[in-house]
Design a protein around this motif. Structure first.
Motif, mmCIF file in Angstrom:
data_model
loop_
_atom_site.group_PDB
_atom_site.id
_atom_site.type_symbol
_atom_site.label_atom_id
_atom_site.label_comp_id
_atom_site.label_asym_id
_atom_site.label_seq_id
_atom_site.Cartn_x
_atom_site.Cartn_y
_atom_site.Cartn_z
ATOM 1 N N LYS A 4 50.224 5.605 20.893
ATOM 2 C CA LYS A 4 50.213 7.054 21.105
ATOM 3 C C LYS A 4 49.415 7.379 22.363
ATOM 4 C CE LYS A 4 52.234 8.499 17.261
ATOM 5 N NZ LYS A 4 53.441 9.275 17.247
ATOM 6 N N ARG A 6 47.433 9.788 22.855
ATOM 7 C CA ARG A 6 46.058 10.176 22.517
ATOM 8 C C ARG A 6 45.112 8.980 22.535
ATOM 9 N NH1 ARG A 6 45.998 13.569 18.863
ATOM 10 N NH2 ARG A 6 48.105 13.616 18.093
ATOM 11 N N THR A 81 55.267 16.800 31.550
ATOM 12 C CA THR A 81 54.078 16.595 30.718
ATOM 13 C C THR A 81 54.389 15.722 29.504
ATOM 14 O OG1 THR A 81 54.514 18.574 29.394
ATOM 15 C CG2 THR A 81 53.120 18.857 31.352
ATOM 16 N N THR A 83 52.715 15.039 25.305
ATOM 17 C CA THR A 83 51.817 15.532 24.259
ATOM 18 C C THR A 83 51.006 14.344 23.762
ATOM 19 O OG1 THR A 83 53.252 15.104 22.365
ATOM 20 C CG2 THR A 83 53.565 17.214 23.532
ATOM 21 N N PRO A 84 49.885 14.593 23.101
ATOM 22 C CA PRO A 84 49.101 13.487 22.567
ATOM 23 C C PRO A 84 49.893 12.604 21.594
ATOM 24 C CG PRO A 84 47.793 15.486 22.558
ATOM 25 C CD PRO A 84 49.209 15.884 22.907
ATOM 26 N N ASP A 85 50.926 13.154 20.962
ATOM 27 C CA ASP A 85 51.715 12.385 20.000
ATOM 28 C C ASP A 85 52.864 11.611 20.626
ATOM 29 O OD1 ASP A 85 50.211 13.027 17.720
ATOM 30 O OD2 ASP A 85 51.215 14.966 17.580
ATOM 31 N N ASP A 86 53.120 11.810 21.931
ATOM 32 C CA ASP A 86 54.134 11.005 22.610
ATOM 33 C C ASP A 86 53.676 9.553 22.656
ATOM 34 O OD1 ASP A 86 56.275 12.745 23.279
ATOM 35 O OD2 ASP A 86 55.085 13.623 24.885
ATOM 36 N N VAL A 105 48.635 15.782 29.953
ATOM 37 C CA VAL A 105 48.851 15.786 28.508
ATOM 38 C C VAL A 105 48.508 17.192 28.021
ATOM 39 C CG1 VAL A 105 48.225 14.723 26.306
ATOM 40 C CG2 VAL A 105 48.209 13.340 28.415
ATOM 41 N N VAL A 106 49.459 17.811 27.328
ATOM 42 C CA VAL A 106 49.290 19.189 26.868
ATOM 43 C C VAL A 106 49.557 19.286 25.369
ATOM 44 C CG1 VAL A 106 49.933 20.151 29.115
ATOM 45 C CG2 VAL A 106 51.676 19.825 27.376
ATOM 46 N N GLU A 107 48.996 20.308 24.772
ATOM 47 C CA GLU A 107 49.293 20.607 23.367
ATOM 48 C C GLU A 107 49.202 22.105 23.155
ATOM 49 O OE1 GLU A 107 44.900 19.796 21.386
ATOM 50 O OE2 GLU A 107 46.511 18.387 21.001
ATOM 51 N N HIS A 108 49.572 22.548 21.971
ATOM 52 C CA HIS A 108 49.484 23.960 21.577
ATOM 53 C C HIS A 108 50.071 24.904 22.624
ATOM 54 C CE1 HIS A 108 47.115 22.570 18.272
ATOM 55 N NE2 HIS A 108 46.162 22.141 19.055
ATOM 56 N N GLY A 110 51.325 24.203 25.588
ATOM 57 C CA GLY A 110 51.151 23.845 26.989
ATOM 58 C C GLY A 110 49.730 23.803 27.490
#
Length: 141
Positions: A4, A6, A81, A83-86, A105-108, A110
């Protein structure tokens, strides 16, 4: 081995607002020993500014770094971009497809939370690889 993002990303990447001067962004890069900063306004990722962008799009173009904004010379939207789960496999695929060495790395919705580099990925795959050693080397100051 796929992991992952993350687990391999550098959290809390340096960020500046689009109206920040190139000179200020360059000082931040030096202070934090990084080759890029995210260009964001609140949780909206606007672009990525690399040391190469500063040289090619600002200095070589004759622009004054004290007056030029990062928003005018950064890699423009849309920004690719993760995400941490990619997965690391997805990161490698995107780096190949878009010929980039770093991905935000983006979440929520963007909001930037870090960055993953080709060096991070090399270290995840083989901690003894040459690129891993280079990525861990002390900065040139």
């Amino acid at each position: 081995m796929t992991r992952k993002i993350r687990d391999v990303m550098s959290p809390g990447a340096a960020a500046v607002e689009p109206m920040t001067t190139v000179a200020r962004a360059a000082r931040l890069m030096r202070e934090q020993d990084v080759g890029d900063v995210l260009v964001a306004y609140d949780c909206d990722l606007f672009g990525v500014l690399t040391d190469r962008d500063i040289v090619v799009r600002a200095l070589a173009a004759g622009r004054d770094p004290a007056d030029t904004t990062v928003g005018s010379v950064c890699t423009p939207p849309p920004v690719v971009t993760l995400t941490p789960d990619d997965t690391t496999d997805r990161a490698l695929d995107l780096m190949r497809k878009y010929a980039v060495r770093r991905l935000p790395v983006v979440e929520h919705g963007g909001c930037p939370v870090g960055i993953v580099s080709i060096g991070d990925l090399a270290g995840a795959e083989d901690p003894h690889a040459a690129l891993t050693d280079i990525s861990r080397a002390a900065p040139n100051r």
